[in-house]
Structure formats: structure tokens, C-alpha cells
Write a protein that holds these residues in place. Structure first.
Motif, PDB file in Angstrom:
ATOM      1  N   SER A   2      16.592 -51.836  -6.481  1.00  0.00           N
ATOM      2  CA  SER A   2      16.700 -52.902  -5.372  1.00  0.00           C
ATOM      3  C   SER A   2      18.513 -52.715  -5.422  1.00  0.00           C
ATOM      4  O   SER A   2      19.392 -52.351  -6.142  1.00  0.00           O
ATOM      5  CB  SER A   2      16.457 -54.593  -6.769  1.00  0.00           C
ATOM      6  OG  SER A   2      16.765 -55.121  -5.739  1.00  0.00           O
ATOM      7  N   HIS A   3      18.996 -52.755  -4.177  1.00  0.00           N
ATOM      8  CA  HIS A   3      20.386 -53.598  -3.694  1.00  0.00           C
ATOM      9  C   HIS A   3      20.865 -55.328  -3.896  1.00  0.00           C
ATOM     10  O   HIS A   3      19.294 -55.621  -2.393  1.00  0.00           O
ATOM     11  CB  HIS A   3      20.362 -52.343  -2.477  1.00  0.00           C
ATOM     12  CG  HIS A   3      20.833 -51.055  -3.353  1.00  0.00           C
ATOM     13  ND1 HIS A   3      21.557 -50.263  -4.507  1.00  0.00           N
ATOM     14  CD2 HIS A   3      20.140 -50.178  -3.384  1.00  0.00           C
ATOM     15  CE1 HIS A   3      21.168 -49.067  -4.528  1.00  0.00           C
ATOM     16  NE2 HIS A   3      19.995 -49.193  -3.256  1.00  0.00           N
ATOM     17  N   THR A   4      21.587 -55.339  -3.702  1.00  0.00           N
ATOM     18  CA  THR A   4      22.098 -56.893  -2.985  1.00  0.00           C
ATOM     19  C   THR A   4      22.663 -56.827  -2.212  1.00  0.00           C
ATOM     20  O   THR A   4      23.596 -55.441  -1.616  1.00  0.00           O
ATOM     21  CB  THR A   4      22.221 -57.852  -3.892  1.00  0.00           C
ATOM     22  OG1 THR A   4      24.286 -57.361  -5.069  1.00  0.00           O
ATOM     23  CG2 THR A   4      22.182 -57.666  -5.371  1.00  0.00           C
ATOM     24  N   SER A   7      26.674 -55.439  -3.156  1.00  0.00           N
ATOM     25  CA  SER A   7      26.425 -54.457  -3.810  1.00  0.00           C
ATOM     26  C   SER A   7      26.428 -53.213  -2.724  1.00  0.00           C
ATOM     27  O   SER A   7      27.375 -52.090  -2.192  1.00  0.00           O
ATOM     28  CB  SER A   7      24.947 -53.392  -4.650  1.00  0.00           C
ATOM     29  OG  SER A   7      24.123 -53.979  -3.836  1.00  0.00           O
ATOM     30  N   ILE A   8      25.371 -53.899  -1.025  1.00  0.00           N
ATOM     31  CA  ILE A   8      25.645 -52.838  -0.085  1.00  0.00           C
ATOM     32  C   ILE A   8      27.298 -52.936   0.576  1.00  0.00           C
ATOM     33  O   ILE A   8      28.061 -52.022   1.274  1.00  0.00           O
ATOM     34  CB  ILE A   8      24.509 -53.878   0.704  1.00  0.00           C
ATOM     35  CG1 ILE A   8      23.309 -53.252   0.402  1.00  0.00           C
ATOM     36  CG2 ILE A   8      24.941 -52.275   2.331  1.00  0.00           C
ATOM     37  CD1 ILE A   8      22.028 -53.250   0.655  1.00  0.00           C
ATOM     38  N   GLN A  11      29.664 -50.879  -1.562  1.00  0.00           N
ATOM     39  CA  GLN A  11      29.426 -49.609  -0.955  1.00  0.00           C
ATOM     40  C   GLN A  11      29.575 -49.434   0.455  1.00  0.00           C
ATOM     41  O   GLN A  11      30.883 -48.425   1.084  1.00  0.00           O
ATOM     42  CB  GLN A  11      27.749 -48.991  -1.356  1.00  0.00           C
ATOM     43  CG  GLN A  11      28.287 -47.625  -0.272  1.00  0.00           C
ATOM     44  CD  GLN A  11      28.890 -46.331  -1.441  1.00  0.00           C
ATOM     45  OE1 GLN A  11      29.327 -46.887  -2.710  1.00  0.00           O
ATOM     46  NE2 GLN A  11      29.108 -45.351  -0.666  1.00  0.00           N
ATOM     47  N   GLU A  41      25.836 -41.930   0.258  1.00  0.00           N
ATOM     48  CA  GLU A  41      25.355 -43.345  -0.476  1.00  0.00           C
ATOM     49  C   GLU A  41      24.959 -44.339   0.000  1.00  0.00           C
ATOM     50  O   GLU A  41      24.279 -45.013  -0.364  1.00  0.00           O
ATOM     51  CB  GLU A  41      26.706 -43.306  -1.886  1.00  0.00           C
ATOM     52  CG  GLU A  41      26.640 -42.367  -2.809  1.00  0.00           C
ATOM     53  CD  GLU A  41      28.146 -42.503  -3.905  1.00  0.00           C
ATOM     54  OE1 GLU A  41      28.077 -43.831  -4.443  1.00  0.00           O
ATOM     55  OE2 GLU A  41      27.897 -41.505  -4.425  1.00  0.00           O
ATOM     56  N   MET A  45      21.190 -46.956   0.225  1.00  0.00           N
ATOM     57  CA  MET A  45      21.307 -47.524  -0.338  1.00  0.00           C
ATOM     58  C   MET A  45      20.376 -49.072   0.935  1.00  0.00           C
ATOM     59  O   MET A  45      19.902 -49.570   0.467  1.00  0.00           O
ATOM     60  CB  MET A  45      22.342 -48.347  -0.202  1.00  0.00           C
ATOM     61  CG  MET A  45      23.138 -48.314  -1.855  1.00  0.00           C
ATOM     62  SD  MET A  45      24.636 -48.648  -1.955  1.00  0.00           S
ATOM     63  CE  MET A  45      24.413 -50.384  -2.893  1.00  0.00           C
TER      64      MET A  45
END
Length: 106
Positions: A2-4, A7-8, A11, A41, A45
Motif C-alpha cells: 500500500s502506498h500513501t 510516498s508517491i 518518489q 519505481e 507505485m
């Protein structure tokens, strides 16, 4: 995984920074390779977020189907009590599954 949103966004910043190095004074010959890796990456995501969304939509559609069936037949009182209980149980489980999916669980 799971990505918040954060976090995206983080990145995306790493991705942009990596590409800004390509061909610059600090490029020691690996900046392009690094930038391409950061691009992969970030793409991974974003794809994971869309996959989670799709799984959530499927779970919600299933929950809605069970709920519609239960509501329709419960209102008409044409199904036996044990079926009403089973359908209610299925509806609760579908809703729980949809919530778990929305939270990032499987």
C-alpha cells in the motif's frame, strides 16, 4: 504493498531529481540508468494504487449485489429465515472485505 499519497509524491521528487542529473556536471555516467530506475519505481507505485482501486471496486460491486439481493427478498419476505441470515452474513462479509481492501489489506 500500500502506498500513501506522500510516498508517491516523495518518489515523484526522487524521479524528477534523478532526471535533472542526466547530462549535468555531476553525471558520472550512471545518471541515465538511475533516472530510468526511478521512473520504473514510480510507475510500479502508481500501478499498485490503480490495482488497489480496481480490487476495491470489485469488492464493492459484490457487496452491492449481495445487499440488493438481501434487501429485495427481505422486503418481500419470500425467502426462508435461514437464507435471510445467510445473505445478511454474506453482506457483512462483503462489506468487511471492501473495507479491508480500501485500507490496503487483502
Amino acid at each position: 504493498m500500500s502506498h500513501t499519497k506522500q510516498s508517491i509524491m516523495d518518489q515523484a521528487q526522487v524521479y524528477a531529481s534523478a532526471w535533472s542529473m542526466v547530462g549535468g556536471p555531476f553525471d558520472r555516467g550512471q545518471a541515465l540508468e538511475n533516472a530510468e530506475e526511478m521512473s520504473r519505481e514510480l510507475s510500479t507505485m502508481i500501478e499498485a494504487v490503480f490495482q488497489q482501486r480496481d480490487e476495491l471496486l470489485v469488492a464493492l460491486e459484490k457487496a452491492a449485489e449481495v445487499f440488493d439481493f438481501y434487501a429485495k427478498h427481505h422486503a418481500s419476505k419470500t425467502i426462508p429465515e435461514e437464507d435471510k441470515a445467510r445473505n445478511n452474513y454474506e453482506h457483512r462479509n462483503m462489506c468487511r472485505s471492501a473495507i479491508a481492501t480500501a485500507k490496503g489489506g487483502a
